[in-house]
Design a protein around this motif. Structure first.
Motif, PDB file in Angstrom:
ATOM      1  N   LEU A 186       0.821  -1.206   0.000  1.00 51.59           N
ATOM      2  CA  LEU A 186       0.000   0.000   0.000  1.00 51.59           C
ATOM      3  C   LEU A 186       0.856   1.258   0.000  1.00 51.59           C
ATOM      4  O   LEU A 186       0.317   2.373   0.007  1.00 51.59           O
ATOM      5  CB  LEU A 186      -0.952  -0.002   1.202  1.00 51.59           C
ATOM      6  N   LYS A 187       2.160   1.088  -0.041  1.00 53.83           N
ATOM      7  CA  LYS A 187       3.043   2.245  -0.181  1.00 53.83           C
ATOM      8  C   LYS A 187       2.950   2.783  -1.609  1.00 53.83           C
ATOM      9  O   LYS A 187       2.838   2.023  -2.573  1.00 53.83           O
ATOM     10  CB  LYS A 187       4.498   1.862   0.094  1.00 53.83           C
ATOM     11  N   LYS A 188       3.007   4.100  -1.751  1.00 52.07           N
ATOM     12  CA  LYS A 188       3.167   4.633  -3.094  1.00 52.07           C
ATOM     13  C   LYS A 188       4.560   4.260  -3.583  1.00 52.07           C
ATOM     14  O   LYS A 188       5.488   4.053  -2.791  1.00 52.07           O
ATOM     15  CB  LYS A 188       2.919   6.133  -3.140  1.00 52.07           C
ATOM     16  N   SER A 189       4.713   4.164  -4.895  1.00 51.93           N
ATOM     17  CA  SER A 189       5.901   3.511  -5.440  1.00 51.93           C
ATOM     18  C   SER A 189       7.199   4.244  -5.119  1.00 51.93           C
ATOM     19  O   SER A 189       8.246   3.617  -4.935  1.00 51.93           O
ATOM     20  CB  SER A 189       5.756   3.331  -6.952  1.00 51.93           C
ATOM     21  N   SER A 190       7.154   5.572  -4.995  1.00 53.89           N
ATOM     22  CA  SER A 190       8.387   6.295  -4.667  1.00 53.89           C
ATOM     23  C   SER A 190       8.863   5.961  -3.260  1.00 53.89           C
ATOM     24  O   SER A 190      10.066   5.965  -2.979  1.00 53.89           O
ATOM     25  CB  SER A 190       8.172   7.807  -4.811  1.00 53.89           C
ATOM     26  N   ASN A 191       7.927   5.668  -2.367  1.00 55.71           N
ATOM     27  CA  ASN A 191       8.303   5.249  -1.010  1.00 55.71           C
ATOM     28  C   ASN A 191       8.719   3.784  -0.977  1.00 55.71           C
ATOM     29  O   ASN A 191       9.637   3.410  -0.226  1.00 55.71           O
ATOM     30  CB  ASN A 191       7.149   5.479  -0.041  1.00 55.71           C
ATOM     31  N   LEU A 192       8.060   2.960  -1.786  1.00 51.44           N
ATOM     32  CA  LEU A 192       8.398   1.536  -1.805  1.00 51.44           C
ATOM     33  C   LEU A 192       9.837   1.316  -2.232  1.00 51.44           C
ATOM     34  O   LEU A 192      10.562   0.519  -1.623  1.00 51.44           O
ATOM     35  CB  LEU A 192       7.459   0.773  -2.738  1.00 51.44           C
ATOM     36  N   VAL A 193      10.288   2.012  -3.275  1.00 54.42           N
ATOM     37  CA  VAL A 193      11.644   1.777  -3.779  1.00 54.42           C
ATOM     38  C   VAL A 193      12.711   2.298  -2.826  1.00 54.42           C
ATOM     39  O   VAL A 193      13.894   1.987  -2.984  1.00 54.42           O
ATOM     40  CB  VAL A 193      11.846   2.368  -5.194  1.00 54.42           C
ATOM     41  N   LYS A 194      12.309   3.089  -1.820  1.00 58.50           N
ATOM     42  CA  LYS A 194      13.260   3.557  -0.810  1.00 58.50           C
ATOM     43  C   LYS A 194      13.206   2.718   0.468  1.00 58.50           C
ATOM     44  O   LYS A 194      13.975   2.957   1.393  1.00 58.50           O
ATOM     45  CB  LYS A 194      12.962   5.027  -0.464  1.00 58.50           C
ATOM     46  N   SER A 195      12.301   1.752   0.515  1.00 57.74           N
ATOM     47  CA  SER A 195      12.093   0.976   1.731  1.00 57.74           C
ATOM     48  C   SER A 195      12.915  -0.311   1.722  1.00 57.74           C
ATOM     49  O   SER A 195      13.429  -0.743   0.678  1.00 57.74           O
ATOM     50  CB  SER A 195      10.611   0.627   1.876  1.00 57.74           C
ATOM     51  N   LYS A 196      12.977  -0.961   2.901  1.00 57.97           N
ATOM     52  CA  LYS A 196      13.657  -2.248   2.997  1.00 57.97           C
ATOM     53  C   LYS A 196      12.941  -3.315   2.168  1.00 57.97           C
ATOM     54  O   LYS A 196      13.580  -4.256   1.684  1.00 57.97           O
ATOM     55  CB  LYS A 196      13.742  -2.681   4.459  1.00 57.97           C
ATOM     56  N   TRP A 199      11.884  -3.113  -0.732  1.00 62.86           N
ATOM     57  CA  TRP A 199      12.336  -3.112  -2.125  1.00 62.86           C
ATOM     58  C   TRP A 199      13.530  -4.045  -2.328  1.00 62.86           C
ATOM     59  O   TRP A 199      13.658  -4.666  -3.374  1.00 62.86           O
ATOM     60  CB  TRP A 199      12.678  -1.703  -2.591  1.00 62.86           C
ATOM     61  N   ASN A 200      14.378  -4.168  -1.348  1.00 64.75           N
ATOM     62  CA  ASN A 200      15.518  -5.088  -1.464  1.00 64.75           C
ATOM     63  C   ASN A 200      15.026  -6.525  -1.618  1.00 64.75           C
ATOM     64  O   ASN A 200      15.577  -7.302  -2.406  1.00 64.75           O
ATOM     65  CB  ASN A 200      16.425  -4.961  -0.245  1.00 64.75           C
ATOM     66  N   THR A 201      13.999  -6.889  -0.868  1.00 64.92           N
ATOM     67  CA  THR A 201      13.423  -8.235  -0.984  1.00 64.92           C
ATOM     68  C   THR A 201      12.800  -8.443  -2.356  1.00 64.92           C
ATOM     69  O   THR A 201      12.950  -9.501  -2.968  1.00 64.92           O
ATOM     70  CB  THR A 201      12.351  -8.449   0.106  1.00 64.92           C
ATOM     71  N   ILE A 202      12.099  -7.421  -2.836  1.00 63.73           N
ATOM     72  CA  ILE A 202      11.462  -7.516  -4.154  1.00 63.73           C
ATOM     73  C   ILE A 202      12.518  -7.653  -5.244  1.00 63.73           C
ATOM     74  O   ILE A 202      12.406  -8.508  -6.136  1.00 63.73           O
ATOM     75  CB  ILE A 202      10.578  -6.273  -4.391  1.00 63.73           C
ATOM     76  N   ARG A 203      13.550  -6.834  -5.188  1.00 61.27           N
ATOM     77  CA  ARG A 203      14.590  -6.846  -6.220  1.00 61.27           C
ATOM     78  C   ARG A 203      15.319  -8.175  -6.292  1.00 61.27           C
ATOM     79  O   ARG A 203      15.838  -8.543  -7.354  1.00 61.27           O
ATOM     80  CB  ARG A 203      15.595  -5.723  -5.960  1.00 61.27           C
ATOM     81  N   GLU A 204      15.382  -8.894  -5.187  1.00 59.13           N
ATOM     82  CA  GLU A 204      16.061 -10.192  -5.193  1.00 59.13           C
ATOM     83  C   GLU A 204      15.411 -11.180  -6.160  1.00 59.13           C
ATOM     84  O   GLU A 204      16.057 -12.148  -6.582  1.00 59.13           O
ATOM     85  CB  GLU A 204      16.066 -10.776  -3.782  1.00 59.13           C
ATOM     86  N   GLN A 205      14.160 -10.956  -6.513  1.00 63.03           N
ATOM     87  CA  GLN A 205      13.467 -11.857  -7.440  1.00 63.03           C
ATOM     88  C   GLN A 205      13.848 -11.607  -8.897  1.00 63.03           C
ATOM     89  O   GLN A 205      13.532 -12.424  -9.762  1.00 63.03           O
ATOM     90  CB  GLN A 205      11.946 -11.709  -7.274  1.00 63.03           C
ATOM     91  N   LEU A 206      14.490 -10.490  -9.180  1.00 64.08           N
ATOM     92  CA  LEU A 206      14.951 -10.202 -10.543  1.00 64.08           C
ATOM     93  C   LEU A 206      16.342 -10.803 -10.714  1.00 64.08           C
ATOM     94  O   LEU A 206      17.334 -10.265 -10.247  1.00 64.08           O
ATOM     95  CB  LEU A 206      14.982  -8.692 -10.782  1.00 64.08           C
ATOM     96  N   THR A 207      16.413 -11.938 -11.368  1.00 61.56           N
ATOM     97  CA  THR A 207      17.658 -12.677 -11.551  1.00 61.56           C
ATOM     98  C   THR A 207      17.849 -12.994 -13.034  1.00 61.56           C
ATOM     99  O   THR A 207      16.941 -12.770 -13.842  1.00 61.56           O
ATOM    100  CB  THR A 207      17.625 -13.995 -10.757  1.00 61.56           C
ATOM    101  N   PRO A 208      19.005 -13.538 -13.422  1.00 59.69           N
ATOM    102  CA  PRO A 208      19.169 -13.952 -14.816  1.00 59.69           C
ATOM    103  C   PRO A 208      18.111 -14.953 -15.275  1.00 59.69           C
ATOM    104  O   PRO A 208      17.804 -15.030 -16.473  1.00 59.69           O
ATOM    105  CB  PRO A 208      20.567 -14.573 -14.828  1.00 59.69           C
ATOM    106  N   GLU A 209      17.523 -15.712 -14.332  1.00 62.56           N
ATOM    107  CA  GLU A 209      16.521 -16.718 -14.695  1.00 62.56           C
ATOM    108  C   GLU A 209      15.133 -16.112 -14.913  1.00 62.56           C
ATOM    109  O   GLU A 209      14.231 -16.779 -15.429  1.00 62.56           O
ATOM    110  CB  GLU A 209      16.424 -17.790 -13.612  1.00 62.56           C
ATOM    111  N   THR A 210      14.933 -14.860 -14.508  1.00 64.05           N
ATOM    112  CA  THR A 210      13.625 -14.224 -14.646  1.00 64.05           C
ATOM    113  C   THR A 210      13.261 -14.055 -16.115  1.00 64.05           C
ATOM    114  O   THR A 210      14.066 -13.599 -16.924  1.00 64.05           O
ATOM    115  CB  THR A 210      13.630 -12.841 -13.960  1.00 64.05           C
ATOM    116  N   ASN A 211      12.017 -14.405 -16.448  1.00 61.79           N
ATOM    117  CA  ASN A 211      11.502 -14.209 -17.806  1.00 61.79           C
ATOM    118  C   ASN A 211      10.692 -12.918 -17.931  1.00 61.79           C
ATOM    119  O   ASN A 211      10.842 -12.169 -18.894  1.00 61.79           O
ATOM    120  CB  ASN A 211      10.594 -15.368 -18.227  1.00 61.79           C
TER     121      ASN A 211
END
Length: 241
Positions: free
Chosen positions: A58-68, A70-82
């Motif tokens: 429920l965070k607006k996206s500018s706040n989400l990308v500055k939050s902890k 976002w690190n968990t979310i970014r971990e899902q973007l890997t070379p295997e991601t389609n």
């Protein structure tokens, strides 16, 4: 008004340097898409032979990308991601809750929607939904004939969805809702967003050379389903909208 955005890429075809840039572009797309909705932010990640992973906030996206978070979310973007589906919501139908945030998972479909469906209570699906967008994807899940589905809908839409095959991203819009995409050939990666302006800004912040030399911007034709399979772009059908 909402924003759809995301990525489709060939699995394991990027260098470490390219993956870092793709990661930055995803962050930029998420942040820049806030202009079209601040009520929630959501992303879905797809890998071949793995269950999709959906994050909602429920965070607006500018706040989400500055939050902890976002690190968990970014971990899902890997070379295997389609595929990555992203969305920022401006609520029209339905309360502002996590359950009502996109992407929606309904049956075999995970999808995002920008627009408004005015007759969502009347479409022929097996249950009622609080959010108009849910009715779209329930229709897509229950009826494989897209033209018949769209004939039932009265409203505006730009859509991105994955059905059954985690290698195939589908994009569709009607004339009230734009969508643009750009292909970075060197990295075998495609990016899309609700507007050309969001897409250009997200790419140029990272590296002007990527935008100017290796990427081309395209708009999706009205009433055309564009299917991206490992970043090979095919027009599947032209629909009457």
């Amino acid at each position: 008004m909402c924003a759809i955005y995301g990525i489709a890429k060939k699995q394991n075809a990027q260098t470490k340097s390219q993956m870092k840039k793709i990661d930055k572009v995803l962050t930029n797309l998420t942040r820049e898409s806030e202009i079209r909705g601040e009520h929630s932010t959501g992303l879905a990640f797809f890998k071949e032979d793995s269950n999709p992973i959906v994050f909602k906030s429920l965070k607006k996206s500018s706040n989400l990308v500055k939050s902890k978070d976002w690190n968990t979310i970014r971990e899902q973007l890997t070379p295997e991601t389609n595929i990555v589906l992203g969305h920022t919501r401006y609520a029209t139908h339905g309360k502002v809750t996590l359950d009502n945030a996109h992407p929606f998972r309904i049956g075999s479909i995970i999808g995002t929607h920008n627009g408004v469906i005015y007759n969502h209570d009347d479409v022929s699906v097996s249950k009622s939904y609080e959010v108009d967008s849910q009715s779209i994807f329930a229709l897509f899940d229950e009826n494989s004939n897209l033209q018949e589905c769209l004939d039932e809908l009265y409203g505006d839409y730009a859509l991105s969805w994955v059905k059954d095959n985690s290698n195939i991203l589908n994009l569709l819009r009607e004339n009230g809702r734009p969508t643009a995409f750009a292909y970075w050939k060197e990295a075998r990666t495609l990016f899309y967003a609700s507007t050309k302006e969001i897409l250009e800004k997200s790419l140029r912040i990272v590296d002007r050379k990527v935008m100017n030399r290796d990427s081309k911007l395209f708009s999706i034709d009205i009433g055309t389903v564009v299917s991206i399979h490992e970043t090979k772009v095919d027009t599947l059908y032209t629909l009457d909208t």
